[in-house]
Design a protein around this motif. Sequence first.
Motif, mmCIF file in Angstrom:
data_model
loop_
_atom_site.group_PDB
_atom_site.id
_atom_site.type_symbol
_atom_site.label_atom_id
_atom_site.label_comp_id
_atom_site.label_asym_id
_atom_site.label_seq_id
_atom_site.Cartn_x
_atom_site.Cartn_y
_atom_site.Cartn_z
ATOM 1 N N LYS A 190 0.826 -1.206 0.000
ATOM 2 C CA LYS A 190 0.000 0.000 0.000
ATOM 3 C C LYS A 190 0.862 1.258 0.000
ATOM 4 C CE LYS A 190 -4.049 -1.914 2.421
ATOM 5 N NZ LYS A 190 -4.841 -1.831 3.673
ATOM 6 N N MET A 191 1.903 1.228 0.819
ATOM 7 C CA MET A 191 2.797 2.393 0.899
ATOM 8 C C MET A 191 3.514 2.616 -0.430
ATOM 9 S SD MET A 191 4.403 1.844 4.732
ATOM 10 C CE MET A 191 5.244 3.408 4.804
ATOM 11 N N ILE A 192 3.962 1.529 -1.055
ATOM 12 C CA ILE A 192 4.675 1.653 -2.322
ATOM 13 C C ILE A 192 3.758 2.197 -3.400
ATOM 14 C CG2 ILE A 192 5.780 0.336 -4.172
ATOM 15 C CD1 ILE A 192 6.994 -1.472 -2.016
ATOM 16 N N VAL A 193 2.512 1.697 -3.458
ATOM 17 C CA VAL A 193 1.547 2.189 -4.452
ATOM 18 C C VAL A 193 1.314 3.683 -4.271
ATOM 19 C CG1 VAL A 193 -0.879 2.087 -5.173
ATOM 20 C CG2 VAL A 193 0.405 -0.027 -4.797
ATOM 21 N N PHE A 194 1.175 4.113 -3.020
ATOM 22 C CA PHE A 194 0.962 5.536 -2.761
ATOM 23 C C PHE A 194 2.177 6.344 -3.201
ATOM 24 C CE2 PHE A 194 1.456 9.335 -0.195
ATOM 25 C CZ PHE A 194 0.216 9.931 -0.321
ATOM 26 N N LEU A 195 3.362 5.855 -2.872
ATOM 27 C CA LEU A 195 4.580 6.585 -3.225
ATOM 28 C C LEU A 195 4.767 6.650 -4.737
ATOM 29 C CD1 LEU A 195 6.914 5.147 -0.448
ATOM 30 C CD2 LEU A 195 6.117 7.511 -0.629
ATOM 31 N N GLU A 196 4.398 5.615 -5.449
ATOM 32 C CA GLU A 196 4.477 5.646 -6.900
ATOM 33 C C GLU A 196 3.534 6.693 -7.481
ATOM 34 O OE1 GLU A 196 5.905 1.155 -8.187
ATOM 35 O OE2 GLU A 196 3.753 1.530 -7.881
ATOM 36 N N SER A 197 2.401 6.905 -6.798
ATOM 37 C CA SER A 197 1.482 7.957 -7.243
ATOM 38 C C SER A 197 2.086 9.344 -7.051
ATOM 39 C CB SER A 197 0.147 7.856 -6.489
ATOM 40 O OG SER A 197 0.291 8.258 -5.133
ATOM 41 N N GLU A 198 3.097 9.430 -6.221
ATOM 42 C CA GLU A 198 3.829 10.681 -6.001
ATOM 43 C C GLU A 198 5.068 10.763 -6.895
ATOM 44 O OE1 GLU A 198 2.969 13.205 -4.120
ATOM 45 O OE2 GLU A 198 1.199 12.285 -3.213
ATOM 46 N N GLN A 199 5.117 9.958 -7.958
ATOM 47 C CA GLN A 199 6.223 9.910 -8.916
ATOM 48 C C GLN A 199 7.547 9.474 -8.277
ATOM 49 O OE1 GLN A 199 3.976 12.872 -9.263
ATOM 50 N NE2 GLN A 199 2.977 11.354 -10.565
ATOM 51 N N ILE A 200 7.456 8.565 -7.316
ATOM 52 C CA ILE A 200 8.650 7.941 -6.748
ATOM 53 C C ILE A 200 8.777 6.560 -7.383
ATOM 54 C CG2 ILE A 200 9.826 7.139 -4.675
ATOM 55 C CD1 ILE A 200 9.508 10.137 -4.725
ATOM 56 N N ASP A 201 9.840 6.338 -8.146
ATOM 57 C CA ASP A 201 10.036 5.043 -8.785
ATOM 58 C C ASP A 201 10.309 3.964 -7.739
ATOM 59 O OD1 ASP A 201 9.745 6.251 -11.238
ATOM 60 O OD2 ASP A 201 11.915 6.549 -11.517
ATOM 61 N N GLN A 202 9.878 2.742 -8.054
ATOM 62 C CA GLN A 202 10.000 1.654 -7.082
ATOM 63 C C GLN A 202 11.457 1.364 -6.744
ATOM 64 O OE1 GLN A 202 7.452 -1.636 -7.886
ATOM 65 N NE2 GLN A 202 8.176 -2.869 -6.173
ATOM 66 N N GLU A 203 12.370 1.567 -7.724
ATOM 67 C CA GLU A 203 13.775 1.288 -7.429
ATOM 68 C C GLU A 203 14.377 2.300 -6.449
ATOM 69 O OE1 GLU A 203 13.691 3.237 -11.602
ATOM 70 O OE2 GLU A 203 12.548 1.726 -10.486
ATOM 71 N N LYS A 204 13.625 3.365 -6.135
ATOM 72 C CA LYS A 204 14.090 4.329 -5.131
ATOM 73 C C LYS A 204 13.392 4.144 -3.789
ATOM 74 C CE LYS A 204 15.012 8.578 -6.193
ATOM 75 N NZ LYS A 204 16.467 8.572 -5.979
ATOM 76 N N ILE A 205 12.658 3.033 -3.656
ATOM 77 C CA ILE A 205 11.986 2.714 -2.391
ATOM 78 C C ILE A 205 12.696 1.522 -1.762
ATOM 79 C CG2 ILE A 205 9.811 2.068 -1.286
ATOM 80 C CD1 ILE A 205 8.369 3.310 -3.705
ATOM 81 N N PHE A 206 13.174 1.700 -0.520
ATOM 82 C CA PHE A 206 13.966 0.677 0.155
ATOM 83 C C PHE A 206 13.278 0.299 1.469
ATOM 84 C CE2 PHE A 206 16.580 3.520 -2.323
ATOM 85 C CZ PHE A 206 17.268 2.655 -3.158
ATOM 86 N N VAL A 207 12.939 -0.966 1.591
ATOM 87 C CA VAL A 207 12.254 -1.455 2.784
ATOM 88 C C VAL A 207 13.257 -2.272 3.591
ATOM 89 C CG1 VAL A 207 10.257 -2.701 3.684
ATOM 90 C CG2 VAL A 207 10.117 -1.573 1.445
ATOM 91 N N VAL A 208 13.581 -1.816 4.784
ATOM 92 C CA VAL A 208 14.628 -2.471 5.590
ATOM 93 C C VAL A 208 14.120 -2.716 7.005
ATOM 94 C CG1 VAL A 208 16.497 -1.401 4.276
ATOM 95 C CG2 VAL A 208 15.609 -0.247 6.296
ATOM 96 N N LYS A 209 14.734 -3.669 7.624
ATOM 97 C CA LYS A 209 14.444 -3.881 9.038
ATOM 98 C C LYS A 209 15.538 -3.209 9.853
ATOM 99 C CE LYS A 209 16.711 -8.309 10.028
ATOM 100 N NZ LYS A 209 16.494 -9.658 10.580
ATOM 101 N N ASN A 210 15.184 -2.767 11.034
ATOM 102 C CA ASN A 210 16.156 -2.090 11.886
ATOM 103 C C ASN A 210 17.013 -3.127 12.606
ATOM 104 O OD1 ASN A 210 14.386 -0.040 11.158
ATOM 105 N ND2 ASN A 210 14.851 1.123 13.009
#
Length: 340
Positions: A176-196
């Motif tokens: 859901k977060m990625i879909v929203f961010l893509e709607s803000e013109q953020i490409d998926q390759e610039k989205i990084f999901v990490v654990k702390n």
Amino acid sequence: MENTTFCCMLVGSAGAGKSSFINTLIKYVNTTKESGQKMKSYIPTAKSQVMGGHTMTREPIKLTDDLIIVDNRGWHDWNNEAALKELSAQIHGNRSFDDDVKWDDDSESATDDESETTLAITDKVDCTALVLNGIGGIDAVENITELIETCRKNTKRPPSIVITHKDAISDEEVKKMIVFLESEQIDQEKIFVVKNVTSKDESLDDNTRSCICDFIGSCRDDGQAGASAHRRRENVEEKREKKKALVEQKEIARIQQELQKTKITEAKARLESETETKKEMDSMKEAALKREIESAERLQDMSEANRKKMNDLSLKNQSDFYEHQKILLKELYEGRLRKY
């Protein structure tokens, strides 16, 4: 020489995991080094814990030879105009890393992103990464539009997005977060999901290592573009300053010419005034001299008339005297005759 060290600044809300993410980056770098001194874990400087977790100033950490990561004070109200102006000022190097970050200060001095202060190149930010607490789910990206746009506008690149606490959220929430961010013109390759990775002894799994490696590569690419944007901006500002200086020089030259003209005009006026004054003085002197001559001539005429008058009077007196003597002699002679 072109700058080859790039600066990526982390931006996000308090407690989103920015400092923990930096420690994850450090752990990755330390475990990929074949030799050399290992980096110590990052512990943010705690000036205060008011509004923004532990971090009050921005703290640069040299992650690699060519990449500096900057921890930033957190803030929640991403639509706050003063905070967005402060972010712009930070990106352009108009704030020092040593300055306290005041997101909520809307005074003119705090929000001025056109400061004339020249700072070191390392105080400029080449790219940004927004750190979002994944536990918040879709709510974590609420009202993020202005923040993304501010980063894009000032670095000429969209920010990277780091979603933390991967191990505490579902894949569905991440999607859901990625879909929203893509709607803000953020490409998926610039989205990084990490654990702390908060434990010193905890190792990085392959997925985390791959994600961190991609993040660092993205920072280098964005940093190169951001540094070029800074140089273009500096060139534009330099040209603007040169143009401004040229205009000022022309204005100074014009003022000097006007002053010179004014001086010449005043000098001419003074000369004309002095000439007129001299003429008036000469005329007055000439009139006075003429009056003196006329007075002297009148005195001379009067003296001549007096002398003539005195001479005439003297001659008359002398004639009268002779006539009187003649009369006396005549009377005397006649008297003697009568005696005889």
